[in-house]
Design an enzyme around this catalytic site. Structure first.
Site, PDB file in Angstrom:
ATOM      1  N   CYS A 114       6.137  36.310  74.550  1.00 40.26           N
ATOM      2  CA  CYS A 114       7.234  36.829  75.378  1.00 40.26           C
ATOM      3  C   CYS A 114       7.038  36.544  76.857  1.00 40.26           C
ATOM      4  O   CYS A 114       7.962  36.711  77.648  1.00 40.26           O
ATOM      5  CB  CYS A 114       7.393  38.331  75.167  1.00 40.26           C
ATOM      6  SG  CYS A 114       7.610  38.768  73.450  1.00 40.26           S
ATOM      7  N   HIS A 253      10.362  42.330  80.932  1.00 39.79           N
ATOM      8  CA  HIS A 253      10.572  41.882  79.551  1.00 39.79           C
ATOM      9  C   HIS A 253      11.158  43.055  78.766  1.00 39.79           C
ATOM     10  O   HIS A 253      10.667  44.185  78.828  1.00 39.79           O
ATOM     11  CB  HIS A 253       9.225  41.435  78.971  1.00 39.79           C
ATOM     12  CG  HIS A 253       9.261  41.220  77.488  1.00 39.79           C
ATOM     13  ND1 HIS A 253      10.298  40.550  76.874  1.00 39.79           N
ATOM     14  CD2 HIS A 253       8.408  41.595  76.504  1.00 39.79           C
ATOM     15  CE1 HIS A 253      10.062  40.520  75.568  1.00 39.79           C
ATOM     16  NE2 HIS A 253       8.936  41.148  75.322  1.00 39.79           N
ATOM     17  N   ASN A 283      14.154  42.988  71.330  1.00 28.74           N
ATOM     18  CA  ASN A 283      13.166  42.111  71.959  1.00 28.74           C
ATOM     19  C   ASN A 283      13.442  40.665  71.528  1.00 28.74           C
ATOM     20  O   ASN A 283      13.235  40.311  70.375  1.00 28.74           O
ATOM     21  CB  ASN A 283      11.767  42.568  71.523  1.00 28.74           C
ATOM     22  CG  ASN A 283      10.657  41.709  72.100  1.00 28.74           C
ATOM     23  OD1 ASN A 283      10.918  40.647  72.672  1.00 28.74           O
ATOM     24  ND2 ASN A 283       9.431  42.157  71.939  1.00 28.74           N
TER      25      ASN A 283
END
Ligand code: ACO
Length: 331
Positions: A114, A253, A283
Site C-alpha cells: 500500500c 492511506h 482499502n
C-alpha cells in the site's frame, strides 16, 4: 534553468460493481455494525472477471494524461505500483504502455504494498531530476482477486481501484519537496500472499490450504500502522521545515478509519484538513492515495501553493510519506 519536480495531472478509475456490508453479511459471519465501527468501511468496488490491473490502470493513466493536457507519446517512463499485476511477469507497466500507446516510455512495476504509490512518486521525482521528462505513475490493485471471501477478518477490508499522476518539472519551490520512505522487513510475515512465488509455487496442496489468498496478522499491522504514520509524518515535516499547521490536506492511506483518526489526533490534524474516503472504497492498496488525491483535485479545494501530505504503510512492511506543494505548472 532550475526547476522542481511535481504533479502535472491526476486521474482515477474504479469498477462499477459495489460490494456493500449488507452483501458481506450474507457471505460471512459479520455485521454492518462491526465493519463500520471497526474499520469505517461501508462499501467497496469489485472488478468484473474480465478486468485486470492493466485495464483499470490504463484508464486512470489516460485520465491523468488528459488532465495534464498531454498525449501518451509525451511520457518517457511508466512506473506501476501494484501487488496484483495482470501476471507475475511481464510487468503490468509494459502492458499499460502498449494499451495507452506510450511508445516512447520505459516501463516497470514496483512492489511496496500500500506504500507503493509514495515509493513510486519518490522514484519518479529522482528520475526527472536525472533527465526523464515526464513519468506516468500509477497505483493499481485488485485485492479482490487475492482475498478469501470466506475469511471475515480480511474480506471486509479490501476493494479494487486505480489512481495515477503525471510527474514532471514544475516551477522552483513547488512540487514534491520532501519524502520519507522506508521498510522493516522483519514484518514481512505479517502481510503476505504465501503461495505463487519461488518459495511456494502453486500446487493442489497450496490451493487446498488457501495459501493463494492474502494472509494478514491484522493486529500487528494495526500497531505498526499507527506508529509509522506518526513517525514518518514527523520526519517528512522536519525535512520540509514545515509543521502540521502548514498542511492544507493530510491524505493518509485509506485502510481503516481508526488508524487514520488515531494518527491524525496525535499529529494535531483537524477534521477539515483530513481526507477520508475509506467508507466508499475500503482499502485499495497502492491505489488508495492517488485515488484520494484525484478526488481532492476534482473537489477544487486545492489552491496553488497549498501543501499536501500523503502518508502510507503496507506489506513489506513498508512506509512512505511525501509533502507536495501544489501547482507551479510551467506554461
Ligand atoms: N465481523 C465480525 N467479527 C469479526 C470480523 C468481522 N468481519 N473480523 C474479525 N472479527 C472478530 C475476531 O474474530 C475477534 O473475535 P474474538 O475476540 O472472538 O477472537 C474480534 O472480532 C476482534 O478481532 P480483532 O482482530 O482484535 O479486531 P480489531 O479491532 O483489531 O480489527 C482489523 C481487525 C480491522 C483487521 C484491524 O486489526 C486492522 O484494521 N488492521 C490493519 C489492517 C490493515 O490495514 N491492513 C492493510 C495493510 S496495507 C497492504 O499492504 C494491503
Amino acid at each position: 534553468m532550475s526547476f522542481s519536480v511535481g504533479i502535472l495531472g491526476t486521474g482515477r478509475a474504479v469498477p462499477d460493481q459495489v460490494l456493500t456490508n449488507a452483501d458481506l453479511e450474507k457471505r460471512v459471519d459479520t455485521t454492518d455494525e462491526w465493519i463500520t465501527s471497526r474499520t469505517g468501511i461501508r462499501e467497496r468496488r469489485i472488478a468484473p472477471n474480465d478486468m485486470a490491473a492493466s485495464d483499470l490502470g490504463a484508464l486512470a493513466g489516460r485520465r491523468a494524461l488528459e488532465s495534464a493536457n498531454l498525449s501518451a507519446e509525451d511520457i518517457d517512463l511508466i512506473i506501476v505500483a501494484t501487488i496484483t499485476g495482470d501476471m507475475p511477469f511481464p510487468a503490468t507497466a509494459c502492458i499499460i504502455q502498449d494499451k495507452i500507446g506510450a511508445k516512447n516510455a520505459a516501463a516497470f512495476d514496483l512492489s511496496a504494498g500500500c506504500s507503493g504509490f509514495v515509493y513510486a512518486l519518490d522514484v519518479a521525482k529522482n528520475m526527472v531530476l536525472g533527465g526523464s521528462k515526464r513519468v506516468l505513475v500509477i497505483g493499481v490493485d485488485l485485492l479482490s482477486r487475492v482475498t478469501d471471501y470466506s475469511d471475515r477478518a480480511t474480506c471486509v477490508l479490501f476493494g479494487d481501484g486505480a489512481g495515477a499522476a503525471i510527474v514532471g518539472a514544475v516551477a522552483d519551490g513547488y512540487g514534491i519537496i520532501a519524502t520519507d520512505i522506508g521498510a522493516d522487513g522483519a514484518g514481512a510475515e505479517f502481510l503476505k500472499l504465501p503461495a505463487g512465488g519461488s518459495r511456494r509455487p502453486v500446487t493442489d496442496r497450496t490451493i487446498e490450504n488457501r495459501e493463494h489468498y492474502l494472509c494478514m496478522a491484522g493486529n500487528e499491522v494495526f500497531k505498526f500502522a499507527v506508529r509509522i504514520m506518526g513517525d514518518s509524518t514527523h520526519r517528512v515535516l522536519a525535512k520540509a521545515r514545515l509543521t502540521s499547521e502548514d498542511i492544507r490536506w493530510f491524505i493518509p492511506h485509506q485502510a481503516n478509519i481508526r488508524i487514520i483518526k488515531s494518527a491524525a489526533t496525535r499529529l494535531g490534524i483537524s477534521d477539515d484538513r483530513l481526507f477520508i474516503n475509506v467508507e466508499r472504497y475500503g482499502n485499495t492498496s497502492a491505489a488508495s492515495i492517488p485515488l484520494a488525491l484525484d478526488e481532492i483535485v476534482e473537489s477544487r479545494t486545492l489552491n496553488d501553493g497549498d501543501y499536501l501530505l500523503v502518508v502510507g504503510f503496507g506489506a513489506g512492511l513498508t512506509w512512505g510519506a511525501a509533502i507536495i506543494r501544489w501547482g507551479g505548472i510551467i506554461g
